[in-house]
Design an enzyme around this catalytic site. Structure first.
Site, PDB file in Angstrom:
ATOM      1  N   ALA A 157       0.846  -1.193   0.000  1.00  0.00           N
ATOM      2  CA  ALA A 157       0.000   0.000   0.000  1.00  0.00           C
ATOM      3  C   ALA A 157       0.889   1.254   0.000  1.00  0.00           C
ATOM      4  O   ALA A 157       2.080   1.171   0.315  1.00  0.00           O
ATOM      5  CB  ALA A 157      -0.884  -0.010   1.238  1.00  0.00           C
TER       6      ALA A 157
ATOM      7  N   GLN B 231       1.127   3.596   2.083  1.00  0.00           N
ATOM      8  CA  GLN B 231       1.774   3.792   3.390  1.00  0.00           C
ATOM      9  C   GLN B 231       2.293   2.473   3.972  1.00  0.00           C
ATOM     10  O   GLN B 231       2.330   2.291   5.198  1.00  0.00           O
ATOM     11  CB  GLN B 231       0.803   4.471   4.361  1.00  0.00           C
ATOM     12  CG  GLN B 231       0.633   5.963   4.108  1.00  0.00           C
ATOM     13  CD  GLN B 231       1.930   6.746   4.321  1.00  0.00           C
ATOM     14  OE1 GLN B 231       2.815   6.347   5.074  1.00  0.00           O
ATOM     15  NE2 GLN B 231       2.041   7.885   3.660  1.00  0.00           N
ATOM     16  N   SER B 232       2.708   1.552   3.121  1.00  0.00           N
ATOM     17  CA  SER B 232       3.217   0.262   3.599  1.00  0.00           C
ATOM     18  C   SER B 232       4.497   0.422   4.426  1.00  0.00           C
ATOM     19  O   SER B 232       5.448   1.092   4.005  1.00  0.00           O
ATOM     20  CB  SER B 232       3.506  -0.630   2.388  1.00  0.00           C
ATOM     21  OG  SER B 232       4.332  -1.710   2.761  1.00  0.00           O
ATOM     22  N   ASN B 233       4.491  -0.237   5.579  1.00  0.00           N
ATOM     23  CA  ASN B 233       5.714  -0.283   6.393  1.00  0.00           C
ATOM     24  C   ASN B 233       6.710  -1.301   5.829  1.00  0.00           C
ATOM     25  O   ASN B 233       7.922  -1.127   5.937  1.00  0.00           O
ATOM     26  CB  ASN B 233       5.362  -0.690   7.829  1.00  0.00           C
ATOM     27  CG  ASN B 233       4.401   0.278   8.452  1.00  0.00           C
ATOM     28  OD1 ASN B 233       4.710   1.458   8.588  1.00  0.00           O
ATOM     29  ND2 ASN B 233       3.209  -0.195   8.805  1.00  0.00           N
TER      30      ASN B 233
END
Ligand SMILES: Cc1ncc(COP(=O)(O)O)c(C=O)c1O
Length: 346
Positions: free
Chosen positions: A84, A86-88
């Site tokens: 995504a 905002q993927s970590n």
């Protein structure tokens, strides 16, 4: 079985069959949360995987040890990953790749119906840019198979340019290497508890791709711990997550050469805090973030760990976690997203 064992690989010898790129050295702390525990009527501890020491921490560092271990064994010079916006996982892949001298290429998927400036540019996106990752935006079909196929096409392009890419796929048709990192974490936590003579009655963690949940479950059962491992759904409903965890935990047990065979009774998934869906806030998540911050000075993120505490509060209300029982909450990180969700949080 664990009487005199003192290392993770003594507890889980099968781990040694897989190349590991070591990214951190010590166990993460397990801390008491007395005020938050009192609020919930339980004896609560937190394992601080949010403090794993690469680029603002988080669970994916443990998973990346095994993906990037394989990448290095295959002599890759660059690594590709999808997630995504905002993927970590993507941010930590970029950072861990840099730490190991590999070039990061990341694909950001339009998974969450949000396009405000902070979501699109702050938090993990800003960190990806600081890490100098090559960023590709993907707005095609929202399935793991389609995102993986696009990633494979990007890898093919790099191959044509003379590069040697390694691809970290999302889909469950690829081996759950990352789960080994959480089997290892289970052994690490087992040793920490054993040193104190205690044992949690429950473990609670986030369940997304499922490799944290499935890996931890495979690890603890192989070692011989039988407490419930509750996965709080952050991505998909429990009806879809339960078979996914069963499949992945079974595969991880097989990879570990475990004598344990995971069954339906081992799978606990709860999706009561999932509404309105992946990456979207609700009041229970907002309240959970406030409780942790006000009671303990502990920051949780809006996508994963805030939802996990909200889910854990639900389990205590339902009586699945009983008054006075001891609970280990795995803090899996995700904190940069706080800044990307600024508009919804204040
Ligand atoms: C902070 C954080 N916690 C939990 C999870 C869930 O972990 P998994 O994908 O292994 O289920 C993720 C996944 O991206 C994450 O970033």
């Amino acid at each position: 079985m664990s009487q005199h064992m003192t290392t993770e690989t003594e507890l889980l010898p099968g781990l040694a069959d897989f190349p590991r790129a070591k990214l951190f050295s010590s166990p993460t702390d397990i801390e008491p949360l007395p005020r938050l525990g009192k609020r919930l009527g339980i004896d609560l501890k937190v394992k601080r995987d949010d403090l794993l020491p690469v680029a603002m921490g988080g669970n994916k560092i443990r998973q990346l040890e095994y993906y990037l271990g394989e990448a290095i064994a295959r002599q890759a010079d660059c690594v590709l990953i999808t997630g995504a916006v905002q993927s970590n996982f993507v941010r930590l892949c970029a950072a861990c790749a840099r730490k190991l001298g590999l070039e990061p290429h990341i694909q950001l998927e339009n998974r969450v119906p949000k396009d405000d400036a902070t979501y699109s540019h702050s938090g993990n996106v800003l960190l990806n840019q600081l890490l100098g990752a090559t960023i590709h935006y993907y707005s095609g079909e929202q399935t793991e198979a389609a995102a993986d196929a696009n990633l494979d096409a990007l890898a093919e392009d790099l191959r044509r340019k003379g590069k040697s890419p390694y691809v970290i796929h999302l889909g469950t048709d690829h081996p759950p290497l990352g789960g080994l990192g959480y089997a290892r974490a289970a052994a690490e936590m087992f040793l920490q508890y054993e040193a104190t003579g205690q044992k949690p009655d429950h473990v609670v963690l986030g369940s997304g791709s499922g490799l944290t949940h499935a890996g931890f479950l495979a690890g603890v059962r192989t070692i011989g711990w039988n407490m419930p491992v509750h996965g709080i759904c952050v991505r998909r409903p429990a009806t879809e997550q339960a078979p996914r965890i069963l499949k992945r935990a079974t595969e991880i047990c097989r990879m570990l050469g475990s004598g344990y065979s995971v069954e339906d009774k081992d799978i606990s998934v709860d999706d009561r805090a999932l509404d309105p869906g992946y990456g979207l806030l609700n009041d229970a998540v907002r309240n959970a973030m406030e409780y942790a911050a006000y009671d303990e000075g502990l920051l949780l993120d809006p996508v994963y760990t805030g939802r996990v505490l909200a889910g854990m509060i639900g389990l205590t209300k339902q009586g699945l976690i009983e008054h006075g029982q001891s609970v280990a909450f795995i803090h899996t990180g995700g904190l940069p997203a706080i800044f990307a969700y600024q508009r919804e949080l204040i």
